[in-house]
Design an enzyme around this catalytic site. Sequence first.
Site, PDB file in Angstrom:
ATOM      1  N   PHE A  49      55.904  -2.403  40.882  1.00 19.65           N
ATOM      2  CA  PHE A  49      56.841  -3.410  41.395  1.00 19.65           C
ATOM      3  C   PHE A  49      58.186  -3.373  40.684  1.00 19.65           C
ATOM      4  CE2 PHE A  49      55.428  -5.765  37.650  1.00 19.65           C
ATOM      5  CZ  PHE A  49      56.599  -6.403  37.262  1.00 19.65           C
ATOM      6  N   GLU A  59      53.076  -3.930  46.684  1.00 16.64           N
ATOM      7  CA  GLU A  59      53.010  -4.966  47.721  1.00 16.64           C
ATOM      8  C   GLU A  59      53.819  -6.207  47.330  1.00 16.64           C
ATOM      9  OE1 GLU A  59      50.787  -3.813  45.668  1.00 16.64           O
ATOM     10  OE2 GLU A  59      49.005  -5.084  45.424  1.00 16.64           O
ATOM     11  N   CYS A 107      59.365  -0.236  31.928  1.00 15.93           N
ATOM     12  CA  CYS A 107      58.453   0.580  31.108  1.00 15.93           C
ATOM     13  C   CYS A 107      59.204   1.166  29.930  1.00 15.93           C
ATOM     14  CB  CYS A 107      57.845   1.689  31.945  1.00 15.93           C
ATOM     15  SG  CYS A 107      59.069   2.858  32.491  1.00 15.93           S
ATOM     16  N   GLU A 158      50.518  -4.546  26.251  1.00 16.76           N
ATOM     17  CA  GLU A 158      51.833  -4.438  26.891  1.00 16.76           C
ATOM     18  C   GLU A 158      52.103  -5.803  27.528  1.00 16.76           C
ATOM     19  OE1 GLU A 158      52.188  -2.149  30.536  1.00 16.76           O
ATOM     20  OE2 GLU A 158      54.225  -1.591  30.028  1.00 16.76           O
TER      21      GLU A 158
HETATM   22  P1  NAD Z   1      50.096  -1.729  38.689  1.00 12.57           P
HETATM   23  O1  NAD Z   1      49.335  -0.673  37.978  1.00 12.57           O
HETATM   24  O2  NAD Z   1      49.471  -3.071  38.839  1.00 12.57           O
HETATM   25  O3  NAD Z   1      50.425  -1.248  40.198  1.00 12.57           O
HETATM   26  C1  NAD Z   1      51.008   0.023  40.451  1.00 12.57           C
HETATM   27  C2  NAD Z   1      50.599   0.470  41.844  1.00 12.57           C
HETATM   28  O4  NAD Z   1      49.175   0.633  41.888  1.00 12.57           O
HETATM   29  C3  NAD Z   1      50.952  -0.511  42.944  1.00 12.57           C
HETATM   30  O5  NAD Z   1      51.398   0.204  44.055  1.00 12.57           O
HETATM   31  C4  NAD Z   1      49.647  -1.245  43.217  1.00 12.57           C
HETATM   32  O6  NAD Z   1      49.532  -1.667  44.550  1.00 12.57           O
HETATM   33  C5  NAD Z   1      48.594  -0.208  42.884  1.00 12.57           C
HETATM   34  N1  NAD Z   1      47.374  -0.779  42.297  1.00 12.57           N
HETATM   35  C6  NAD Z   1      47.262  -1.917  41.568  1.00 12.57           C
HETATM   36  N2  NAD Z   1      45.996  -2.091  41.150  1.00 12.57           N
HETATM   37  C7  NAD Z   1      45.287  -1.034  41.619  1.00 12.57           C
HETATM   38  C8  NAD Z   1      43.916  -0.646  41.504  1.00 12.57           C
HETATM   39  N3  NAD Z   1      43.043  -1.375  40.836  1.00 12.57           N
HETATM   40  N4  NAD Z   1      43.545   0.507  42.105  1.00 12.57           N
HETATM   41  C9  NAD Z   1      44.433   1.265  42.768  1.00 12.57           C
HETATM   42  N5  NAD Z   1      45.742   0.934  42.903  1.00 12.57           N
HETATM   43  C10 NAD Z   1      46.162  -0.197  42.337  1.00 12.57           C
HETATM   44  O7  NAD Z   1      51.526  -1.823  38.000  1.00 12.57           O
HETATM   45  P2  NAD Z   1      52.689  -2.878  38.271  1.00 12.57           P
HETATM   46  O8  NAD Z   1      52.286  -4.203  37.734  1.00 12.57           O
HETATM   47  O9  NAD Z   1      53.156  -2.799  39.670  1.00 12.57           O
HETATM   48  O10 NAD Z   1      53.862  -2.252  37.373  1.00 12.57           O
HETATM   49  C11 NAD Z   1      54.003  -2.502  36.007  1.00 12.57           C
HETATM   50  C12 NAD Z   1      53.374  -1.408  35.180  1.00 12.57           C
HETATM   51  O11 NAD Z   1      53.943  -0.140  35.514  1.00 12.57           O
HETATM   52  C13 NAD Z   1      53.625  -1.587  33.691  1.00 12.57           C
HETATM   53  O12 NAD Z   1      52.454  -1.258  32.992  1.00 12.57           O
HETATM   54  C14 NAD Z   1      54.727  -0.587  33.402  1.00 12.57           C
HETATM   55  O13 NAD Z   1      54.804  -0.156  32.061  1.00 12.57           O
HETATM   56  C15 NAD Z   1      54.350   0.518  34.312  1.00 12.57           C
HETATM   57  N6  NAD Z   1      55.475   1.404  34.584  1.00 12.57           N
HETATM   58  C16 NAD Z   1      55.449   2.644  34.030  1.00 12.57           C
HETATM   59  C17 NAD Z   1      56.516   3.497  34.230  1.00 12.57           C
HETATM   60  C18 NAD Z   1      56.512   4.881  33.641  1.00 12.57           C
HETATM   61  O14 NAD Z   1      57.329   5.672  34.057  1.00 12.57           O
HETATM   62  N7  NAD Z   1      55.639   5.207  32.706  1.00 12.57           N
HETATM   63  C19 NAD Z   1      57.606   3.081  35.000  1.00 12.57           C
HETATM   64  C20 NAD Z   1      57.584   1.799  35.554  1.00 12.57           C
HETATM   65  C21 NAD Z   1      56.505   0.969  35.341  1.00 12.57           C
END
Ligand code: NAD
Length: 506
Positions: free
Chosen positions: A149, A176, A281, A383
């Site tokens: 997101f 979403e 991140c 985190e």
């Molecule tokens: P998230 O892991 O909850 O969701 C990421 C994606 O995975 C979304 O599209 C979501 O719909 C999907 N998803 C969520 N739960 C799932 C599951 N159980 N099984 C399969 N798919 C699932 O992450 P978020 O809250 O949207 O984003 C924040 C996180 O992303 C933080 O941990 C941040 O550090 C990380 N992030 C990392 C980077 C990087 O480059 N390393 C960059 C941006 C964000």
Amino acid sequence: MRTVGHFINGTETNGSSVEFSEIYNPATGEVQARVALATKTDLDAAVASAAAAQPKWAATNPQRRARVFFNFVGLINRDIDELAQLLSAEHGKTLDDAKGDIQRGLEVAEFAAGAPHLLKGEFTEGAGPSIDMYSMRQPVGIGAGITPFNFPAMIPLWMLSPAVAAGNAFILKPSERDPSVPIRLAQLAVEAGLPKGILNVIQGGKSAVDGILHHELISAVSFVGSTPVARYVYATAAAAGKRVQAFGGAKNHMIIMPDADMNKAADALMGAGYGSAGERCMAVSVAVPVGEATADRLVEALRPRIEKLKVGPATDKSSEMGPVITKSAKERIVQLIDSGIAHGAKLAVDGRGLSLQGYESGYFIGPTLFDNVTADMDIYKEEIFGPVLCVVRENSYDAALRLTMNNPYGNGTAIFTRDGDTARDFASRVNVGMVGINVPVPVPLAYHSFGGWKASAFGDLNQHGTDSIRFWTRTKTVTARWPSGIKDGSEFQMPTYGVDESERVR
Ligand code: NAD
């Protein structure tokens, strides 16, 4: 109420979706729209349109594909104000920050416009008697991207730009929570001349992701999100025989040496710790001043800056920091702050209980500062992904380096110092993927590549830069000989292309 649908074969559609998820305005807490959650039929329709369009796109010469990206960049620039507003309304980040999100993605689209050069193969004339050998990079076919997101423009553009410019079709599954900008980007790509079916957007959560991970026509998957989901995506996609890269969470440390310019270090920490409400991140969430005197000076420099920071909705141009993404994210962050106090950290500035007139139901948390944090506390280990900065005091550079290296995450890190030797030693030894020297948020530009180490990334190729071209293509190597170079008779030994036994080095 507005419904955000999928984007399949060039058209926005709810497809066969019967379930929907609410999209909140984080500044007010109100539901502003809903998003369709894809069924297996929706994903199959997107993949079918991708499969139908991809061969012709792959056969389109690379400069014509690149031209679409030149147009695409122009259209994103044309609509950047509208995109930024849409992005802020769903994510909550300030308008300037939203523009930064779009700009950093747009730069990857600019990079992709250089794909003809990047896709050139290798050629060896005379690799053997009358033998020429050449390698070419061919698209993987259909790629998919699953995005978080926190950067609803930048991260989709990180993935789709090199994938599509390399001749692939692409299925994007955005978060979403803020799905509207990805749909607008797909519409702009079609307006820029991208054939329908090459870029599809499927909305949804876990079940849409699982559909992608198991779909037999999808060859490669790129994921960015939290570490537990990154591990799951990496293992599941690899077990299904796909190429996969999965980027996870972070806990980025910034070391402040006694010789650092304290005002500049404190200014840098404000943006790195509290920009985008700490939901980056590459946010700095741990400040590591070296020596008690440095730590005291740092906390003294931060406190007045934090008290002046303007928290507010994106619609107020003077806001420097917006709300966090959801009510549950806010509750989790508040619980972590409570746990920090219970574990004995010193709460130097408390952001809990912030209430903004007219936005009482928004997901705002004030910038929070903890001092005297230790590595065994949950606020250090987790985190937090919110506007909470932890100060861990260390008494030497070696101890600060050790702390950074022992942390399970390895996305970004920074050191603030005037000493070149220390900075060079840090950049060389630290086991983290992206390093800043007097730069607090060292996000590489589009033509370098982005990626962390340790629990921040699974897989071996990074986002954008030349790594991305490798990720979205497969190498094919051709060995060619023409009849004039072929001797009569069969050869039964392993082809060695003319090693003379007398020349062998023993
Ligand atoms: P998230 O892991 O909850 O969701 C990421 C994606 O995975 C979304 O599209 C979501 O719909 C999907 N998803 C969520 N739960 C799932 C599951 N159980 N099984 C399969 N798919 C699932 O992450 P978020 O809250 O949207 O984003 C924040 C996180 O992303 C933080 O941990 C941040 O550090 C990380 N992030 C990392 C980077 C990087 O480059 N390393 C960059 C941006 C964000």
